[in-house]
Design a protein around this motif. Sequence first.
Motif, PDB file in Angstrom:
ATOM      1  N   ASN A   3       0.830  -1.204   0.000  1.00  0.00           N
ATOM      2  CA  ASN A   3       0.000   0.000   0.000  1.00  0.00           C
ATOM      3  C   ASN A   3       0.862   1.250   0.000  1.00  0.00           C
ATOM      4  OD1 ASN A   3      -2.462  -1.386   0.094  1.00  0.00           O
ATOM      5  ND2 ASN A   3      -2.350  -1.602   2.314  1.00  0.00           N
ATOM      6  N   ALA A   4       0.471   2.225  -0.823  1.00  0.00           N
ATOM      7  CA  ALA A   4       1.158   3.519  -0.815  1.00  0.00           C
ATOM      8  C   ALA A   4       0.740   4.321   0.413  1.00  0.00           C
ATOM      9  CB  ALA A   4       0.822   4.290  -2.088  1.00  0.00           C
ATOM     10  N   VAL A  22     -11.568   6.196  11.162  1.00  0.00           N
ATOM     11  CA  VAL A  22     -11.518   6.051   9.707  1.00  0.00           C
ATOM     12  C   VAL A  22     -10.337   5.162   9.305  1.00  0.00           C
ATOM     13  CG1 VAL A  22     -11.008   7.320   7.567  1.00  0.00           C
ATOM     14  CG2 VAL A  22     -12.745   8.166   9.146  1.00  0.00           C
ATOM     15  N   SER A  23     -10.637   4.135   8.522  1.00  0.00           N
ATOM     16  CA  SER A  23      -9.599   3.207   8.045  1.00  0.00           C
ATOM     17  C   SER A  23      -9.809   2.895   6.568  1.00  0.00           C
ATOM     18  CB  SER A  23      -9.635   1.893   8.835  1.00  0.00           C
ATOM     19  OG  SER A  23      -9.428   2.111  10.211  1.00  0.00           O
ATOM     20  N   PHE A  24      -8.732   2.970   5.788  1.00  0.00           N
ATOM     21  CA  PHE A  24      -8.763   2.551   4.381  1.00  0.00           C
ATOM     22  C   PHE A  24      -7.319   2.524   3.888  1.00  0.00           C
ATOM     23  CE2 PHE A  24      -8.890   7.147   4.282  1.00  0.00           C
ATOM     24  CZ  PHE A  24      -8.027   7.494   3.259  1.00  0.00           C
ATOM     25  N   SER A  25      -7.119   2.011   2.680  1.00  0.00           N
ATOM     26  CA  SER A  25      -5.761   1.996   2.125  1.00  0.00           C
ATOM     27  C   SER A  25      -5.781   2.388   0.650  1.00  0.00           C
ATOM     28  CB  SER A  25      -5.121   0.617   2.306  1.00  0.00           C
ATOM     29  OG  SER A  25      -5.895  -0.375   1.664  1.00  0.00           O
ATOM     30  N   VAL A  26      -4.622   2.825   0.186  1.00  0.00           N
ATOM     31  CA  VAL A  26      -4.414   3.135  -1.235  1.00  0.00           C
ATOM     32  C   VAL A  26      -3.365   2.157  -1.752  1.00  0.00           C
ATOM     33  CG1 VAL A  26      -3.671   4.870  -2.912  1.00  0.00           C
ATOM     34  CG2 VAL A  26      -4.936   5.592  -0.875  1.00  0.00           C
ATOM     35  N   PRO A  27      -3.784   1.089  -2.451  1.00  0.00           N
ATOM     36  CA  PRO A  27      -2.803   0.126  -2.968  1.00  0.00           C
ATOM     37  C   PRO A  27      -1.853   0.777  -3.974  1.00  0.00           C
ATOM     38  CG  PRO A  27      -5.037  -0.776  -3.027  1.00  0.00           C
ATOM     39  CD  PRO A  27      -5.168   0.676  -2.737  1.00  0.00           C
ATOM     40  N   SER A  28      -0.606   0.356  -3.968  1.00  0.00           N
ATOM     41  CA  SER A  28       0.368   0.892  -4.918  1.00  0.00           C
ATOM     42  C   SER A  28      -0.113   0.683  -6.352  1.00  0.00           C
ATOM     43  CB  SER A  28       1.717   0.193  -4.743  1.00  0.00           C
ATOM     44  OG  SER A  28       2.270   0.537  -3.503  1.00  0.00           O
ATOM     45  N   GLN A  59      -3.279   5.401  13.148  1.00  0.00           N
ATOM     46  CA  GLN A  59      -1.951   5.264  12.552  1.00  0.00           C
ATOM     47  C   GLN A  59      -2.016   5.588  11.071  1.00  0.00           C
ATOM     48  OE1 GLN A  59       0.787   4.454  14.408  1.00  0.00           O
ATOM     49  NE2 GLN A  59      -0.589   4.485  16.186  1.00  0.00           N
ATOM     50  N   VAL A  60      -0.960   6.207  10.568  1.00  0.00           N
ATOM     51  CA  VAL A  60      -0.854   6.491   9.138  1.00  0.00           C
ATOM     52  C   VAL A  60       0.492   5.989   8.648  1.00  0.00           C
ATOM     53  CG1 VAL A  60      -0.817   8.277   7.355  1.00  0.00           C
ATOM     54  CG2 VAL A  60      -2.307   8.554   9.342  1.00  0.00           C
ATOM     55  N   SER A  61       0.459   5.156   7.629  1.00  0.00           N
ATOM     56  CA  SER A  61       1.691   4.663   7.003  1.00  0.00           C
ATOM     57  C   SER A  61       1.720   5.163   5.562  1.00  0.00           C
ATOM     58  CB  SER A  61       1.715   3.135   7.043  1.00  0.00           C
ATOM     59  OG  SER A  61       2.782   2.646   6.266  1.00  0.00           O
ATOM     60  N   VAL A  62       2.811   5.837   5.189  1.00  0.00           N
ATOM     61  CA  VAL A  62       2.942   6.409   3.851  1.00  0.00           C
ATOM     62  C   VAL A  62       4.164   5.820   3.174  1.00  0.00           C
ATOM     63  CG1 VAL A  62       3.100   8.537   2.514  1.00  0.00           C
ATOM     64  CG2 VAL A  62       1.954   8.573   4.726  1.00  0.00           C
ATOM     65  N   LEU A  63       3.940   5.202   1.996  1.00  0.00           N
ATOM     66  CA  LEU A  63       5.019   4.614   1.204  1.00  0.00           C
ATOM     67  C   LEU A  63       5.887   3.683   2.056  1.00  0.00           C
ATOM     68  CD1 LEU A  63       5.926   7.869  -0.770  1.00  0.00           C
ATOM     69  CD2 LEU A  63       4.598   5.921  -1.622  1.00  0.00           C
ATOM     70  N   GLY A  64       5.204   2.896   2.878  1.00  0.00           N
ATOM     71  CA  GLY A  64       5.893   1.890   3.687  1.00  0.00           C
ATOM     72  C   GLY A  64       6.544   2.411   4.947  1.00  0.00           C
ATOM     73  N   ARG A  65       6.377   3.707   5.231  1.00  0.00           N
ATOM     74  CA  ARG A  65       6.996   4.282   6.432  1.00  0.00           C
ATOM     75  C   ARG A  65       5.916   4.821   7.367  1.00  0.00           C
ATOM     76  NH1 ARG A  65       9.428   7.605   2.225  1.00  0.00           N
ATOM     77  NH2 ARG A  65      11.083   6.408   1.215  1.00  0.00           N
ATOM     78  N   GLU A 177       4.087   1.584 -11.901  1.00  0.00           N
ATOM     79  CA  GLU A 177       3.499   0.762 -10.839  1.00  0.00           C
ATOM     80  C   GLU A 177       3.710   1.308  -9.432  1.00  0.00           C
ATOM     81  OE1 GLU A 177       4.582  -3.327 -11.206  1.00  0.00           O
ATOM     82  OE2 GLU A 177       3.747  -3.512 -13.210  1.00  0.00           O
ATOM     83  N   ASP A 178       4.778   2.100  -9.229  1.00  0.00           N
ATOM     84  CA  ASP A 178       5.011   2.611  -7.874  1.00  0.00           C
ATOM     85  C   ASP A 178       4.376   3.981  -7.659  1.00  0.00           C
ATOM     86  OD1 ASP A 178       6.738   3.989  -9.523  1.00  0.00           O
ATOM     87  OD2 ASP A 178       8.422   3.991  -8.098  1.00  0.00           O
ATOM     88  N   HIS A 179       3.515   4.397  -8.596  1.00  0.00           N
ATOM     89  CA  HIS A 179       2.790   5.662  -8.466  1.00  0.00           C
ATOM     90  C   HIS A 179       1.350   5.391  -8.039  1.00  0.00           C
ATOM     91  CE1 HIS A 179       5.527   8.223 -11.316  1.00  0.00           C
ATOM     92  NE2 HIS A 179       6.149   7.817 -10.222  1.00  0.00           N
ATOM     93  N   SER A 180       0.846   6.201  -7.117  1.00  0.00           N
ATOM     94  CA  SER A 180      -0.511   5.998  -6.590  1.00  0.00           C
ATOM     95  C   SER A 180      -1.172   7.348  -6.340  1.00  0.00           C
ATOM     96  CB  SER A 180      -0.457   5.207  -5.275  1.00  0.00           C
ATOM     97  OG  SER A 180       0.472   4.148  -5.367  1.00  0.00           O
TER      98      SER A 180
END
Length: 283
Positions: A3-4, A22-28, A59-65, A177-180
């Motif tokens: 996930n991005a 609020v919970s959701f994700s943005v797949p890469s 929690q917020v994770s952005v680009l794996g961090r 592919e690594d753009h989201s």
Amino acid sequence: MTNALTVSGLTKTYQDFVLDQVSFSVPSGSIVGLIGENGAGKSTTINAALGLIQKEAGQVSVLGRDGLDGDTKEEIGVVFDGSNYPEILSPKKLNGVMKNIYRSWDETAYFRLLKQFSLPPEKRIKQFSKGMKMKLAISVALSHHSKLLILDEATSGLDPVIRDDILDMLLDFVQEEDHSILVSSHITSDLEKIADYIVFIHEGKVVFSKPKDELVEQYGIIKCGAAQFDVLDKTDIIVYRKMDYEWQVLVSDREKMQKKYPKAMVVPATIDEIMLLYVKGEK
């Protein structure tokens, strides 16, 4: 699939509004559309995810961090509705400012985008139309090698031609592919064109997070009279709404419902209609 962006249990309380878990994700490699009526919590979610407002929980994770350090911020392009930059500047002078902000600033890409968008580099931003300002903001977002674009109502108030240009640019961006992209909009027809997933927020809560194709291709609305409504299996109903001359019933599998209720009229549902039924309908 990585996930991005991953948002988990994001909570923020105001005097008259609560952003509630609020919970959701943005797949890469995907475009996620964030929808909801005005005041539903779309902008609050984005601002909290970007650390622009203090969150109470989540929690917020952005680009794996986890969190937003300097390196992560370099890789996020953000576009808000309205004017994003000092209006006294010209795009050319803005280039000088951005060079000092982003280590990865790509001057060549920036001026190429200005040309592509027919934006005059010497003209002051305050003389730009709303559409031109939005194109400028997107040009900046794409000129520091962003991997994640976050757009908050970026197409609102723009004419259909400019909106279409911007949607094409967003589609081009995610060819890598690594753009989201996370894009909030109340223009759901735009999201029907480009989004892979739809996250629907209503009154500060996530109502659903689903693949767009599932919503558009499988969901449907049963339009029927009172007698037909009374014999419907209540477990088939997501939400329903009584209109002047008919009942409208949202269902998750329109083909199955058409076979189960052959005398009923089952029609495809747009994202707009799905949202409207959730907001104004009853369970």
